[in-house]
Write an enzyme that holds these catalytic residues in place. Structure first.
Site, short mmCIF file in Angstrom:
data_model
loop_
_atom_site.label_atom_id
_atom_site.label_comp_id
_atom_site.label_asym_id
_atom_site.label_seq_id
_atom_site.Cartn_x
_atom_site.Cartn_y
_atom_site.Cartn_z
NE ARG A 12 60.13 42.04 71.48
CZ ARG A 12 60.52 42.91 72.40
NH1 ARG A 12 60.09 44.16 72.40
NH2 ARG A 12 61.39 42.55 73.34
CG ASP A 13 63.48 45.19 71.94
OD1 ASP A 13 62.86 46.23 71.70
OD2 ASP A 13 64.05 44.98 73.02
CG HIS A 204 65.87 42.75 77.10
ND1 HIS A 204 65.34 42.04 76.04
CD2 HIS A 204 65.64 44.05 76.81
CE1 HIS A 204 64.82 42.86 75.17
NE2 HIS A 204 64.98 44.11 75.60
CG HIS A 206 67.49 48.30 75.06
ND1 HIS A 206 66.98 48.46 73.80
CD2 HIS A 206 66.68 47.41 75.69
CE1 HIS A 206 65.89 47.70 73.66
NE2 HIS A 206 65.68 47.05 74.80
CB CYS A 237 60.80 50.50 73.57
SG CYS A 237 59.08 50.43 74.10
CG ASN A 246 67.53 44.80 71.86
OD1 ASN A 246 66.81 45.10 70.93
ND2 ASN A 246 67.05 44.47 73.04
P1 HMG Z 1 44.46 49.23 74.92
O1 HMG Z 1 44.28 50.32 73.89
O2 HMG Z 1 44.23 49.58 76.35
O3 HMG Z 1 43.61 47.94 74.57
O4 HMG Z 1 45.90 48.64 74.74
P2 HMG Z 1 42.09 47.70 74.35
O5 HMG Z 1 41.81 46.38 74.96
O6 HMG Z 1 41.29 48.90 74.79
O7 HMG Z 1 41.99 47.59 72.76
C1 HMG Z 1 42.20 48.67 71.88
C2 HMG Z 1 42.16 48.14 70.46
O8 HMG Z 1 43.27 47.26 70.21
C3 HMG Z 1 40.91 47.29 70.18
O9 HMG Z 1 40.61 47.45 68.80
C4 HMG Z 1 41.37 45.90 70.45
O10 HMG Z 1 40.64 44.93 69.76
C5 HMG Z 1 42.78 45.96 69.91
P3 HMG Z 1 39.32 48.31 68.33
O11 HMG Z 1 38.16 47.67 69.03
O12 HMG Z 1 39.56 49.72 68.83
O13 HMG Z 1 39.33 48.17 66.85
N1 HMG Z 1 43.67 44.98 70.57
C6 HMG Z 1 44.45 44.13 69.92
N2 HMG Z 1 44.66 43.88 68.62
C7 HMG Z 1 45.53 42.90 68.30
N3 HMG Z 1 46.21 42.19 69.21
C8 HMG Z 1 46.03 42.40 70.53
C9 HMG Z 1 45.13 43.40 70.92
N4 HMG Z 1 44.75 43.86 72.12
C10 HMG Z 1 43.85 44.83 71.90
N5 HMG Z 1 46.74 41.69 71.39
C11 HMG Z 1 47.52 46.89 74.87
C12 HMG Z 1 46.45 47.65 75.61
C13 HMG Z 1 48.30 46.10 75.88
C14 HMG Z 1 46.85 45.95 73.87
C15 HMG Z 1 48.42 47.91 74.13
O14 HMG Z 1 48.86 48.86 75.04
C16 HMG Z 1 49.61 47.26 73.48
O15 HMG Z 1 49.47 46.50 72.52
N6 HMG Z 1 50.81 47.59 73.96
C17 HMG Z 1 52.04 47.00 73.47
C18 HMG Z 1 53.10 48.03 73.35
C19 HMG Z 1 54.37 47.35 72.89
O16 HMG Z 1 54.36 46.37 72.17
N7 HMG Z 1 55.52 47.94 73.32
C20 HMG Z 1 56.80 47.43 72.97
C21 HMG Z 1 57.12 46.10 73.58
S1 HMG Z 1 57.66 46.16 75.28
C22 HMG Z 1 59.35 46.44 75.17
O17 HMG Z 1 59.83 46.77 74.12
C23 HMG Z 1 60.21 46.17 76.37
C24 HMG Z 1 61.01 44.86 76.23
O18 HMG Z 1 61.82 44.86 75.08
C25 HMG Z 1 61.90 44.66 77.46
C26 HMG Z 1 62.74 45.90 77.79
O19 HMG Z 1 63.48 46.39 76.93
O20 HMG Z 1 62.59 46.34 78.93
C27 HMG Z 1 60.06 43.65 76.16
MG MG Z 2 63.78 45.82 74.91
#
Ligand code: HMG
Ligand code: MG
Length: 289
Positions: A12-13, A204, A206, A237, A246
């Site tokens: 994932r990450d 967690h 990095h 990310c 990581n």
């Molecule tokens: P948004 O654009 O505000 O969402 O995103 P929305 O509700 O307006 O939807 C936009 C479009 O996405 C729509 O499609 C939805 O259906 C679709 P359209 O109608 O335009 O065709 N949609 C989805 N599709 C599939 N699965 C879903 C989903 N939700 C909406 N679940 C949202 C808000 C939260 C969805 C977006 O910002 C997002 O997905 N963000 C994730 C970003 C991400 O994954 N970042 C990396 C992970 S975090 C990280 O790495 C940190 C971590 O490792 C810890 C650390 O290191 O600190 C965990």
């Molecule tokens: Mg991370």
């Protein structure tokens, strides 16, 4: 007493930041290699919007394709109820919700304020638990935010408390951009100890500046007994400029052994899985040029 829990987050990450498309079959093979290394938990993918993280748009297929080893928990990141629907359909064993300690990263990573994201994940926690799935609660930017700068540990405590109120089973503290040093880890845990014991948290790290192992060793001294890592140090990310991989699983596992603890994984196999994935990434990148 001497056990340390290692969660492998490479699929994932480790892969979410990769620009070249990695075939689904390779991701499945990667998870299967990792399963052979005996991890208690592998974070397989994310049920996030493919518009935000295109690389993990095949979450359902990956979850369905892997061979599940008894004794390993196969978890996935879930940002909202739509993601939970996919995760339940794909039979994840555990759900990871995520939030930022800061407003800047919250907006950039999840398109909402911290309050909005809390409201968005509240029903995810409730429904996951109704389905008898444990929930991990990630808090990002616990040391520094790429948008808002240095983070006050008190701010992290506030968010941790709100996540615990939501009912998450585990708090996972993310140094998203690898800004920590051992003393900042001590300050963080000094503050957090008021609401939760260090041994009940996951760290967690990095490894942007090469300090992750020193931070992990300090965390072990403090009492932390659960860490995330990715084989080969894969990762980053897309919404955290400057974030690197990581901490590498095999390096962290050796440091854990040297500190007198048992990480309960086959370190050699984990290292081989990382090498194998690095080779796949090199050929995928070459093919995409
Ligand atoms: P948004 O654009 O505000 O969402 O995103 P929305 O509700 O307006 O939807 C936009 C479009 O996405 C729509 O499609 C939805 O259906 C679709 P359209 O109608 O335009 O065709 N949609 C989805 N599709 C599939 N699965 C879903 C989903 N939700 C909406 N679940 C949202 C808000 C939260 C969805 C977006 O910002 C997002 O997905 N963000 C994730 C970003 C991400 O994954 N970042 C990396 C992970 S975090 C990280 O790495 C940190 C971590 O490792 C810890 C650390 O290191 O600190 C965990
Ligand atoms: Mg991370």
């Amino acid at each position: 007493m001497n056990s340390v829990r290692m969660t492998e987050v490479g699929p994932r990450d480790g892969l979410q930041n990769e620009a070249a498309h990695i075939p689904t079959a390779k991701k499945i093979q990667f998870v299967d290699h990792l399963s052979a290394a005996g991890f208690p938990e592998i974070e397989v993918t994310s049920f996030v919007s493919a518009k935000w993280v295109a690389q993990l748009g095949d979450a359902v297929e990956v979850m369905r394709g892997i061979t599940r080893r008894p004794g390993t928990i196969y978890s996935a990141l879930v940002p909202n109820e739509r993601g939970l629907d996919g995760a339940l359909e794909a039979r994840v064993d555990k759900v990871s919700v995520f939030i930022s300690a800061t407003e800047g990263f919250s907006q950039h990573n999840t398109n909402g304020s911290v309050d909005e994201v809390l409201a968005r994940i509240a029903p995810v926690v409730t429904r996951a638990q109704a389905a008898q799935l444990p929930v991990r609660g990630y808090i990002s930017c616990v040391i520094r935010c790429p948008y808002d700068g240095v983070v006050d540990p008190a701010q992290v405590v506030t968010i941790c408390a709100r996540m615990l109120e939501l009912g998450v089973d585990e708090l996972d503290l993310g140094d998203t951009i690898g800004a920590a040093d051992p003393d900042s880890i001590s300050r963080l845990y000094d503050a957090i100890a008021v609401i939760i014991e260090p041994r009940k948290t996951t760290l967690h790290l990095h490894d942007t500046h090469g300090r992750a192992i020193a931070c992990a060793c300090r965390a072990l001294e403090i009492g932390v007994r659960s860490f995330d890592a990715s084989v080969g140090g894969l990762g980053g990310c897309p919404y955290a400029p400057g974030s690197r991989g990581n901490v590498a699983t095999e390096t962290l596992a050796r440091a854990i052994v040297n500190a007198g603890f048992d990480p309960h994984i086959d370190i050699q196999r984990a290292a081989e899985a990382g090498l194998w994935m690095r080779q796949q990434l090199a050929s995928t990148r070459e093919a995409s040029i």
